[in-house]
Design a protein around this motif. Structure first.
Motif, mmCIF file in Angstrom:
data_model
loop_
_atom_site.group_PDB
_atom_site.id
_atom_site.type_symbol
_atom_site.label_atom_id
_atom_site.label_comp_id
_atom_site.label_asym_id
_atom_site.label_seq_id
_atom_site.Cartn_x
_atom_site.Cartn_y
_atom_site.Cartn_z
ATOM 1 N N SER A 293 6.551 -4.853 -10.074
ATOM 2 C CA SER A 293 5.172 -5.561 -10.378
ATOM 3 C C SER A 293 4.312 -5.529 -11.712
ATOM 4 O O SER A 293 4.274 -4.339 -11.815
ATOM 5 C CB SER A 293 4.335 -5.603 -9.040
ATOM 6 N N ILE B 59 6.158 -8.070 -0.877
ATOM 7 C CA ILE B 59 6.269 -6.622 -0.846
ATOM 8 C C ILE B 59 6.146 -6.441 -2.421
ATOM 9 O O ILE B 59 7.023 -6.752 -3.128
ATOM 10 C CB ILE B 59 7.334 -6.030 -0.358
ATOM 11 N N ALA B 60 5.167 -5.700 -2.806
ATOM 12 C CA ALA B 60 5.151 -5.452 -4.272
ATOM 13 C C ALA B 60 5.789 -4.348 -4.665
ATOM 14 O O ALA B 60 5.311 -3.413 -5.128
ATOM 15 C CB ALA B 60 3.474 -5.140 -4.762
ATOM 16 N N HIS B 61 7.140 -4.375 -4.662
ATOM 17 C CA HIS B 61 8.123 -3.313 -4.728
ATOM 18 C C HIS B 61 9.397 -3.785 -5.055
ATOM 19 O O HIS B 61 9.807 -5.022 -4.873
ATOM 20 C CB HIS B 61 8.044 -2.167 -3.781
ATOM 21 N N CYS C 218 12.462 -1.942 0.158
ATOM 22 C CA CYS C 218 11.463 -2.035 1.168
ATOM 23 C C CYS C 218 11.137 -0.315 1.592
ATOM 24 O O CYS C 218 11.554 -0.094 2.513
ATOM 25 C CB CYS C 218 12.327 -2.514 2.388
ATOM 26 N N LYS C 219 10.218 0.167 0.893
ATOM 27 C CA LYS C 219 9.761 1.573 0.930
ATOM 28 C C LYS C 219 8.717 1.168 2.269
ATOM 29 O O LYS C 219 8.013 0.333 2.439
ATOM 30 C CB LYS C 219 8.891 1.809 -0.342
ATOM 31 N N ALA D 139 5.139 0.515 1.728
ATOM 32 C CA ALA D 139 4.879 -0.718 1.182
ATOM 33 C C ALA D 139 4.893 -1.947 2.074
ATOM 34 O O ALA D 139 4.112 -2.914 2.151
ATOM 35 C CB ALA D 139 5.796 -1.155 0.027
ATOM 36 N N THR E 297 1.771 -1.487 4.977
ATOM 37 C CA THR E 297 0.477 -2.095 4.729
ATOM 38 C C THR E 297 0.235 -3.645 4.603
ATOM 39 O O THR E 297 -0.732 -4.143 4.603
ATOM 40 C CB THR E 297 0.277 -1.478 3.108
ATOM 41 N N ASN F 251 1.301 5.265 9.313
ATOM 42 C CA ASN F 251 0.832 5.942 7.923
ATOM 43 C C ASN F 251 0.720 7.444 8.296
ATOM 44 O O ASN F 251 1.513 8.381 7.537
ATOM 45 C CB ASN F 251 -0.440 5.372 7.615
ATOM 46 N N HIS G 56 1.657 8.554 -5.310
ATOM 47 C CA HIS G 56 1.412 7.461 -4.229
ATOM 48 C C HIS G 56 0.260 7.873 -3.469
ATOM 49 O O HIS G 56 -0.678 6.807 -3.069
ATOM 50 C CB HIS G 56 2.729 7.001 -3.464
ATOM 51 N N LEU H 222 0.093 0.039 -10.770
ATOM 52 C CA LEU H 222 1.333 -0.091 -9.729
ATOM 53 C C LEU H 222 2.637 0.031 -10.389
ATOM 54 O O LEU H 222 3.481 0.361 -9.644
ATOM 55 C CB LEU H 222 0.943 -1.466 -9.256
ATOM 56 N N ILE I 278 5.503 2.163 -8.924
ATOM 57 C CA ILE I 278 7.033 1.706 -8.488
ATOM 58 C C ILE I 278 8.342 2.296 -9.382
ATOM 59 O O ILE I 278 9.307 2.810 -8.739
ATOM 60 C CB ILE I 278 7.091 0.211 -8.505
#
Length: 315
Positions: free
Chosen positions: A21, A177-179, A182-183, A186, A189, A199, A265, A273, A277
Motif C-alpha cells: 500500500s 486488506i492493506a497488505h 493475509c497476515k 491485518a 482488524t 489480538n 508493527h 504503512l 508491509i
C-alpha cells in the motif's frame, strides 16, 4: 470506496489484497527482487534436499534437520510469493475468504515450525559437543522423526486458533486488506467486533514462541561455546566453531527480521504503512533464500557434493 466494499460482510466471500500500500505504482519494479528471491529460494532448498538425499555421509540428524528447514522454507515461500507476484504483475488482488484463512494458517504455522526446527538443530549441536558419548544413543532416526512431528504439531496447535477465531468475527467495515498477504493482525482488524481475544492470543503466541525458543538457544549456545573453548587443540576448536557459526548465521537471519518486524508493527506507530508491509515481507521471504546459501557455502560436505555434481556433469 465502492459500496460492495463497505456493506455488511458477516461472511465475506473474498478479500482484496492491496499489495504494498502506497507503492502501487512501483509494484512492477518491486516484483523483480521478489521474483528473484522466490526462484533462488526454490532452487536453493530443492538443491539442499537433493544433495542430502544423494550423499550418504549427510544421512545424520544434523542434516535431517537442515532438510526439515528446507521444506519449511519452501512452504513459507510458496504460501506467500505466488499470490504476491500475481498482485504485482496481473493486479490479481482478490483472494477467497477460505484461501485467505488457509494462507494465514500456513504463514504463521510454518514461522513457528521454523523456530522449533532451530531449537532442534541447537539441541543436536549441544548433544554432539557437550555430551558426545550419548549423541548416537539419543538422537536416533526415530527420535529425529518424533522431534519433527512434535515441531509441526506445536506449530499447528498454537496457530490453529488464528483462522478459527478470524472466521467467527463479523466483517462489516471493508474487505480490503492493506497488505500483500493475509497476515493475522491485518485480517482481524477488519472485523466490526471486539477482537481483543485474537489480538492478545496472537501477541501471546509470538512472545511465548520467540521468547522461549530464543532463551533455549542462548542458554544452549552458552554451554556449547564454553565446551568449544575448553577443547585442547586449536584445529578442533576452529572446526567445531565453524559448524556452529553456520547454524548461528541461519538462526540470526531468521530471528532478527522476525523480532524487528514484530516490534515495528506493535510499538512504532510513526512508521509508514508501506515500510511496515515491506518489513513484514522481508522477514518471511528473505530467510528461505538465505538459508540454503548459508548451508551451501559454509558446509563442506554440501559444498563438495554440489561441486562434484557440476564437474561430473561436465565430464
Amino acid at each position: 470506496m465502492s459500496k460492495s466494499n463497505t456493506t455488511r460482510l458477516n461472511n465475506p466471500s473474498t478479500f482484496i489484497l492491496m499489495g504494498i500500500s502506497g507503492l502501487e505504482m512501483a509494484h512492477v519494479w518491486i516484483s523483480i527482487p521478489f521474483c528473484t528471491i522466490y526462484i533462488i529460494s526454490i532452487l536453493g532448498n530443492i538443491t539442499i534436499l537433493f544433495i542430502v538425499k544423494k550423499e550418504r555421509s549427510l544421512h545424520r540428524p544434523m542434516y535431517y534437520f537442515v532438510c526439515m528447514l528446507a521444506v519449511a522454507d519452501l512452504v513459507l515461500s510458496t504460501s506467500i510469493l505466488p499470490k504476491t507476484l500475481g498482485i504485482f504483475w496481473f493486479n490479481a488482488r482478490e483472494i477467497d475468504f477460505s484461501a485467505c484463512l488457509t494462507q494465514m494458517f500456513l504463514v504463521h504455522c510454518f514461522t513457528v515450525v521454523e523456530s522449533g526446527i532451530f531449537v532442534a538443530m541447537v539441541f543436536d549441536r549441544y548433544m554432539a559437543i557437550c555430551n558426545p558419548l550419548r549423541y548416537s544413543s539419543i538422537l536416533t532416526n526415530r527420535m529425529v522423526v518424533m522431534i519433527g512431528l512434535a515441531v509441526v504439531l506445536r506449530g499447528s496447535m498454537l496457530v490453529l486458533p488464528y483462522p478459527l477465531l478470524a472466521r467467527q468475527w463479523p466483517y462489516c467495515r471493508t474487505n480490503i486488506i492493506a497488505h500483500s498477504y493475509c497476515k493475522h493482525i491485518a485480517v482481524v482488524t477488519l472485523a466490526c467486533a471486539d477482537i481483543r481475544v485474537s489480538n492478545y492470543y496472537g501477541l501471546s503466541v509470538t512472545i511465548l514462541v520467540t521468547g522461549l525458543d530464543m532463551l533455549f538457544i542462548v542458554v544452549s549456545y552458552t554451554q556449547i561455546l564454553r565446551a568449544i573453548f575448553s577443547l585442547h587443540t586449536k584445529d578442533t576448536r576452529l572446526k567445531t566453531f565453524r559448524t556452529c557459526s553456520t547454524q548461528l548465521c541461519a538462526i540470526l537471519v531468521f530471528y532478527i527480521p522476525d523480532v524487528f518486524s514484530t516490534v515495528m508493527h506493535r510499538f512504532d506507530h510513526n512508521v509508514s504503512l508501506h515500510v511496515l508491509i515491506l518489513i513484514a515481507n522481508v522477514h518471511l521471504v528473505v530467510p528461505p533464500m538465505v538459508h540454503p546459501i548459508i548451508y551451501g557455502v559454509r558446509t563442506k560436505q554440501i559444498r563438495d557434493r554440489l561441486l562434484w555434481v557440476f564437474t561430473h556433469k561436465k565430464t
